[in-house]
Write a protein that holds these residues in place. Structure first.
Motif, PDB file in Angstrom:
ATOM      1  N   LEU A 182       5.354 -33.400  15.622  1.00  0.00           N
ATOM      2  CA  LEU A 182       5.921 -34.541  16.340  1.00  0.00           C
ATOM      3  C   LEU A 182       6.129 -35.729  15.409  1.00  0.00           C
ATOM      4  O   LEU A 182       7.130 -36.450  15.516  1.00  0.00           O
ATOM      5  CB  LEU A 182       4.996 -34.932  17.493  1.00  0.00           C
ATOM      6  N   GLY A 183       5.188 -35.936  14.486  1.00  0.00           N
ATOM      7  CA  GLY A 183       5.343 -37.019  13.515  1.00  0.00           C
ATOM      8  C   GLY A 183       6.596 -36.853  12.670  1.00  0.00           C
ATOM      9  O   GLY A 183       7.343 -37.812  12.444  1.00  0.00           O
ATOM     10  N   PHE A 206      -2.761 -36.552   8.533  1.00  0.00           N
ATOM     11  CA  PHE A 206      -2.970 -37.850   9.171  1.00  0.00           C
ATOM     12  C   PHE A 206      -2.968 -37.738  10.693  1.00  0.00           C
ATOM     13  O   PHE A 206      -3.545 -38.581  11.372  1.00  0.00           O
ATOM     14  CB  PHE A 206      -1.933 -38.847   8.671  1.00  0.00           C
ATOM     15  N   ALA A 207      -2.353 -36.683  11.220  1.00  0.00           N
ATOM     16  CA  ALA A 207      -2.492 -36.414  12.650  1.00  0.00           C
ATOM     17  C   ALA A 207      -3.944 -36.080  12.978  1.00  0.00           C
ATOM     18  O   ALA A 207      -4.480 -36.531  13.996  1.00  0.00           O
ATOM     19  CB  ALA A 207      -1.573 -35.264  13.059  1.00  0.00           C
ATOM     20  N   GLY A 262       2.499 -39.468  12.305  1.00  0.00           N
ATOM     21  CA  GLY A 262       1.512 -38.400  12.461  1.00  0.00           C
ATOM     22  C   GLY A 262       0.195 -38.951  12.966  1.00  0.00           C
ATOM     23  O   GLY A 262      -0.418 -38.407  13.893  1.00  0.00           O
ATOM     24  N   PHE A 263      -0.247 -40.056  12.365  1.00  0.00           N
ATOM     25  CA  PHE A 263      -1.492 -40.702  12.799  1.00  0.00           C
ATOM     26  C   PHE A 263      -1.373 -41.176  14.245  1.00  0.00           C
ATOM     27  O   PHE A 263      -2.285 -40.974  15.057  1.00  0.00           O
ATOM     28  CB  PHE A 263      -1.808 -41.878  11.881  1.00  0.00           C
ATOM     29  N   GLY A 264      -0.234 -41.818  14.585  1.00  0.00           N
ATOM     30  CA  GLY A 264      -0.051 -42.326  15.946  1.00  0.00           C
ATOM     31  C   GLY A 264      -0.034 -41.213  16.978  1.00  0.00           C
ATOM     32  O   GLY A 264      -0.636 -41.341  18.058  1.00  0.00           O
ATOM     33  N   SER A 265       0.632 -40.101  16.657  1.00  0.00           N
ATOM     34  CA  SER A 265       0.658 -38.967  17.583  1.00  0.00           C
ATOM     35  C   SER A 265      -0.739 -38.401  17.787  1.00  0.00           C
ATOM     36  O   SER A 265      -1.145 -38.086  18.913  1.00  0.00           O
ATOM     37  CB  SER A 265       1.599 -37.878  17.054  1.00  0.00           C
ATOM     38  N   GLY A 266      -1.476 -38.281  16.698  1.00  0.00           N
ATOM     39  CA  GLY A 266      -2.842 -37.781  16.804  1.00  0.00           C
ATOM     40  C   GLY A 266      -3.747 -38.729  17.568  1.00  0.00           C
ATOM     41  O   GLY A 266      -4.615 -38.304  18.331  1.00  0.00           O
TER      42      GLY A 266
END
Length: 284
Positions: A182-183, A206-207, A262-266
């Motif tokens: 998704l990222g 980072f997810a 990636g971080f935000g989705s995770g």
């Protein structure tokens, strides 16, 4: 009441609590001291037990405060769901092994097939211009060089095993790969119609970091006591610090936007998973 009687009343000590251990008596004494009142602990008639005494005038107010404190500490603390899951789940080393072998095999394949990156990289034009929807996923397995590969292998192993211990290896790896994909998808969408290419497992790494931060937020907000916002947001702040430290990169080819998405989705997935675990653990 004359002055002498008033002084005598002020000096009188009355019983406000009885405790089976000296530690408990001292703990309740701290409550009195926090109120700005005096107190003292004396050994009770029963050996090994202790009485807590306070001055007569504020005794009623002190007793009420001690009762409130007693009710507060008597409420059983329900262990956070993430903490229980952490104790139950394994690190998922077999999943890590498969992932490492997959990355190494694809990296070897890249050396044998010069067109692989062109066909499998996350491309904004390829995804949205030619409907090649597999690209955000396949790009997670491609790497530019050996340091790029090794860095993602190390970071991915650390964060993925932590997520596995929190929610279980199968769910952890599904979440990591979906959020990483998704990222990449969101990054390509924002850059389209401009041409944009990205490769590497770092978006998934980072997810995983975002999932850990999201789980930390859910676990913190699950606590019964009132907490300051700084304490509640501490997990995501720690994740952002790591993101800025590890994800900004030193070169112009670093996909910073992919790392952020990636971080935000995770992060969203971690919060949602923690909320689901909390609701599932509630009594019927």
């Amino acid at each position: 009441m004359n002055e002498t009687d008033q002084i005598s009343t002020m000096d009188e000590w009355v019983h406000v609590g009885h405790y089976p251990t000296l530690e408990q008596a001292y703990d309740h004494g701290l409550v009195i001291l926090a109120m700005g009142e005096a107190c003292r602990v004396e050994e009770a008639a029963v050996p090994g037990e202790f009485d807590l005494q306070a001055e007569a005038v504020p005794a009623a107010r002190i007793s009420a405060e001690l009762d409130a404190y007693g009710r507060e500490i008597a409420v059983p603390m329900r262990l956070p769901a993430v903490g229980r899951e952490w104790a139950r789940h394994s690190a998922g080393w077999s999943f890590v092994g498969v992932w490492i072998l997959a990355l190494m095999a694809v990296f070897y394949w890249q050396g044998e097939d010069a067109t692989l990156v062109d066909r499998a990289a996350s491309s904004s034009v390829g995804i949205f211009g030619r409907n090649e929807w597999w690209r955000p996923f396949t790009a997670l397995f491609l790497h530019a060089d050996v340091p790029h590969l090794v860095g993602n292998l190390v970071g991915g192993t650390i964060f993925a095993t932590l997520v596995s211990k929190a929610v279980g290896p199968l769910r952890a790896w599904a979440m990591i790969l979906i959020c990483g994909t998704l990222g990449n998808f969101l990054t390509a969408r924002i850059n389209y119609p401009d041409a944009f290419l990205s490769i590497g497992a770092s978006t998934a790494v980072f997810a995983a970091l975002g999932i850990l931060s999201g789980l930390g937020i859910s676990e913190t907000m699950r606590e019964r006591a009132r907490l300051p916002w700084a304490r509640i947001t501490a997990p995501v702040l720690a994740g952002i610090v790591l993101l800025s430290w590890l994800g900004s990169g030193n070169g112009s080819n670093t996909d910073v936007m992919g790392h952020v998405f990636g971080f935000g989705s995770g992060l969203v997935a971690g919060v949602a998973t923690g909320a689901f675990e909390d609701r599932r653990d509630l009594p019927a």
